[in-house]
Design a protein around this motif. Structure first.
Motif, mmCIF file in Angstrom:
data_model
loop_
_atom_site.group_PDB
_atom_site.id
_atom_site.type_symbol
_atom_site.label_atom_id
_atom_site.label_comp_id
_atom_site.label_asym_id
_atom_site.label_seq_id
_atom_site.Cartn_x
_atom_site.Cartn_y
_atom_site.Cartn_z
ATOM 1 N N GLY A 48 0.824 -1.210 0.000
ATOM 2 C CA GLY A 48 0.000 0.000 0.000
ATOM 3 C C GLY A 48 0.852 1.252 0.000
ATOM 4 N N ILE A 49 1.897 1.252 0.826
ATOM 5 C CA ILE A 49 2.802 2.399 0.881
ATOM 6 C C ILE A 49 3.495 2.591 -0.462
ATOM 7 C CG2 ILE A 49 4.934 3.285 1.927
ATOM 8 C CD1 ILE A 49 4.115 1.903 4.524
ATOM 9 N N ALA A 50 3.918 1.475 -1.072
ATOM 10 C CA ALA A 50 4.630 1.551 -2.345
ATOM 11 C C ALA A 50 3.761 2.173 -3.434
ATOM 12 C CB ALA A 50 5.093 0.159 -2.770
ATOM 13 N N ILE A 51 2.484 1.821 -3.454
ATOM 14 C CA ILE A 51 1.584 2.386 -4.469
ATOM 15 C C ILE A 51 1.458 3.897 -4.290
ATOM 16 C CG2 ILE A 51 -0.814 2.447 -5.263
ATOM 17 C CD1 ILE A 51 -0.969 -0.546 -4.602
ATOM 18 N N VAL A 52 1.288 4.327 -3.049
ATOM 19 C CA VAL A 52 1.172 5.763 -2.774
ATOM 20 C C VAL A 52 2.465 6.481 -3.132
ATOM 21 C CG1 VAL A 52 0.854 7.490 -0.954
ATOM 22 C CG2 VAL A 52 -0.552 5.420 -0.956
ATOM 23 N N SER A 90 16.662 3.280 -9.313
ATOM 24 C CA SER A 90 16.899 2.747 -7.971
ATOM 25 C C SER A 90 18.073 3.454 -7.306
ATOM 26 C CB SER A 90 17.185 1.238 -8.035
ATOM 27 O OG SER A 90 16.079 0.527 -8.528
ATOM 28 N N TYR A 91 19.103 3.745 -8.089
ATOM 29 C CA TYR A 91 20.282 4.445 -7.556
ATOM 30 C C TYR A 91 19.874 5.761 -6.907
ATOM 31 C CZ TYR A 91 24.433 7.421 -7.521
ATOM 32 O OH TYR A 91 25.421 8.295 -7.129
ATOM 33 N N TRP A 92 19.099 6.557 -7.627
ATOM 34 C CA TRP A 92 18.745 7.881 -7.110
ATOM 35 C C TRP A 92 17.772 7.798 -5.944
ATOM 36 C CZ3 TRP A 92 21.487 11.951 -7.441
ATOM 37 C CH2 TRP A 92 22.354 12.130 -8.518
ATOM 38 N N VAL A 93 16.841 6.860 -6.002
ATOM 39 C CA VAL A 93 15.919 6.702 -4.873
ATOM 40 C C VAL A 93 16.690 6.281 -3.625
ATOM 41 C CG1 VAL A 93 13.954 5.393 -3.981
ATOM 42 C CG2 VAL A 93 13.946 6.176 -6.348
ATOM 43 N N HIS A 94 17.621 5.336 -3.782
ATOM 44 C CA HIS A 94 18.440 4.886 -2.657
ATOM 45 C C HIS A 94 19.312 6.031 -2.139
ATOM 46 C CE1 HIS A 94 21.430 1.633 -1.028
ATOM 47 N NE2 HIS A 94 20.888 2.343 -0.068
ATOM 48 N N GLY A 130 8.707 1.345 -0.465
ATOM 49 C CA GLY A 130 8.569 2.494 -1.348
ATOM 50 C C GLY A 130 9.795 2.752 -2.195
ATOM 51 N N ILE A 131 10.958 2.199 -1.795
ATOM 52 C CA ILE A 131 12.178 2.415 -2.569
ATOM 53 C C ILE A 131 12.057 1.792 -3.960
ATOM 54 C CG2 ILE A 131 14.593 1.651 -2.734
ATOM 55 C CD1 ILE A 131 14.992 2.309 0.128
ATOM 56 N N LEU A 132 11.347 0.662 -4.049
ATOM 57 C CA LEU A 132 11.196 -0.003 -5.343
ATOM 58 C C LEU A 132 10.049 0.564 -6.168
ATOM 59 C CD1 LEU A 132 11.776 -3.767 -4.468
ATOM 60 C CD2 LEU A 132 13.250 -2.277 -5.800
ATOM 61 N N ALA A 133 9.205 1.388 -5.546
ATOM 62 C CA ALA A 133 8.037 1.891 -6.253
ATOM 63 C C ALA A 133 8.389 2.836 -7.410
ATOM 64 C CB ALA A 133 7.089 2.574 -5.274
ATOM 65 N N PRO A 134 9.215 3.864 -7.198
ATOM 66 C CA PRO A 134 9.523 4.755 -8.326
ATOM 67 C C PRO A 134 10.143 4.042 -9.529
ATOM 68 C CG PRO A 134 10.101 5.815 -6.264
ATOM 69 C CD PRO A 134 9.760 4.390 -5.933
ATOM 70 N N PRO A 135 11.143 3.141 -9.330
ATOM 71 C CA PRO A 135 11.662 2.424 -10.505
ATOM 72 C C PRO A 135 10.588 1.603 -11.212
ATOM 73 C CG PRO A 135 13.155 2.175 -8.653
ATOM 74 C CD PRO A 135 11.919 2.808 -8.119
ATOM 75 N N PHE A 136 9.706 0.988 -10.433
ATOM 76 C CA PHE A 136 8.637 0.171 -11.012
ATOM 77 C C PHE A 136 7.694 1.044 -11.842
ATOM 78 C CE2 PHE A 136 4.526 -1.931 -11.036
ATOM 79 C CZ PHE A 136 4.860 -3.244 -11.342
ATOM 80 N N PHE A 137 7.233 2.149 -11.272
ATOM 81 C CA PHE A 137 6.314 3.038 -11.978
ATOM 82 C C PHE A 137 6.989 3.655 -13.205
ATOM 83 C CE2 PHE A 137 3.658 2.334 -8.484
ATOM 84 C CZ PHE A 137 2.420 2.943 -8.671
#
Length: 227
Positions: A48-52, A90-94, A130-137
């Protein structure tokens, strides 16, 4: 994942230990195992957090911007381009999880173990999903197949667990091509020169490009969960 990692990884930790003398029942292992056992329940919250986070991160906007370029990539090259773009995001989110104080409050839990081994990678805040959410989207918006993108996310999770293993493997010539446990152990180091370094999940090239690569020819350093 817990018994599978134990059976596969622990023998290598005993044969090729990076931190010699580190016991299987080391301090903090019980806490990490508790996190691992709680992972299925925590993941219901994490999804749920990842989607948001994925929606609010607006990562899908640059994904839409590069979609026409991705459509021009020959099919045989698409998986390689997808891996590179996924890892770049992922690099930038991390990196932001370390450099943005609000995000660091969540990510700091992952850096709290005093010892690195097969089970320490499980220690995460539920919001870490949530770290994996931006790369996924980003990849979905860029036109990549959802199954391919989902597999990349799953591989990153399991590969990330392996990177925490207490093994001293270094592949020398490949150190700047593929992420290794040595690379990620320095990311968790308390050595001053290693702070804010080694953010990539698959390809160290991003750290080399952005000036955050740090893997010296030394193995011995102390750790306190900072970095």
């Amino acid at each position: 994942a817990l018994p599978l990692l134990f059976v596969i990884v622990v023998p290598f930790e005993k044969l090729f230990p990076r931190h010699r003398g580190q016991r299987l029942r080391r301090p903090g292992a019980g806490t990490d195992i508790a996190y691992a056992l709680a992972t299925p329940a925590l993941n219901t919250v994490a999804v749920g957090i990842a989607i948001v986070v994925g929606m609010l991160s607006l990562a899908w906007l640059p994904g839409l911007a590069v979609r026409p370029l991705v459509a021009m990539v020959p099919a045989p090259l698409l998986p390689f381009v997808g891996i590179a773009l996924f890892d770049l995001t992922s690099y930038w989110v991390h990196r932001w999880a370390h450099e943005v104080p609000l995000l660091w409050r969540f990510h700091a839990i992952h850096h709290s173990p005093q010892h690195m081994d097969w089970v320490s990678g499980f220690r995460n805040h539920p919001a870490e999903g949530g770290i994996l959410a931006p790369p996924f989207f980003f990849l979905i918006a860029a036109g990549f197949d959802a199954t391919f993108t989902g597999i990349l996310a799953i591989v990153q999770i399991f590969f990330g667990l392996f990177l925490h293993a207490n093994v001293r493997w270094r592949f020398r010539v490949f150190d700047r091509i593929f992420v290794t446990p040595e690379f990620h152990h320095w990311h968790h180091s308390n050595e001053p020169d290693a702070h804010c370094a080694n953010y990539a999940a698959f390809l160290p090239a991003w750290d080399v490009l952005f000036g955050t690569y740090f893997v010296p020819g030394l193995y011995l350093f102390s750790m306190n969960g900072v970095g």
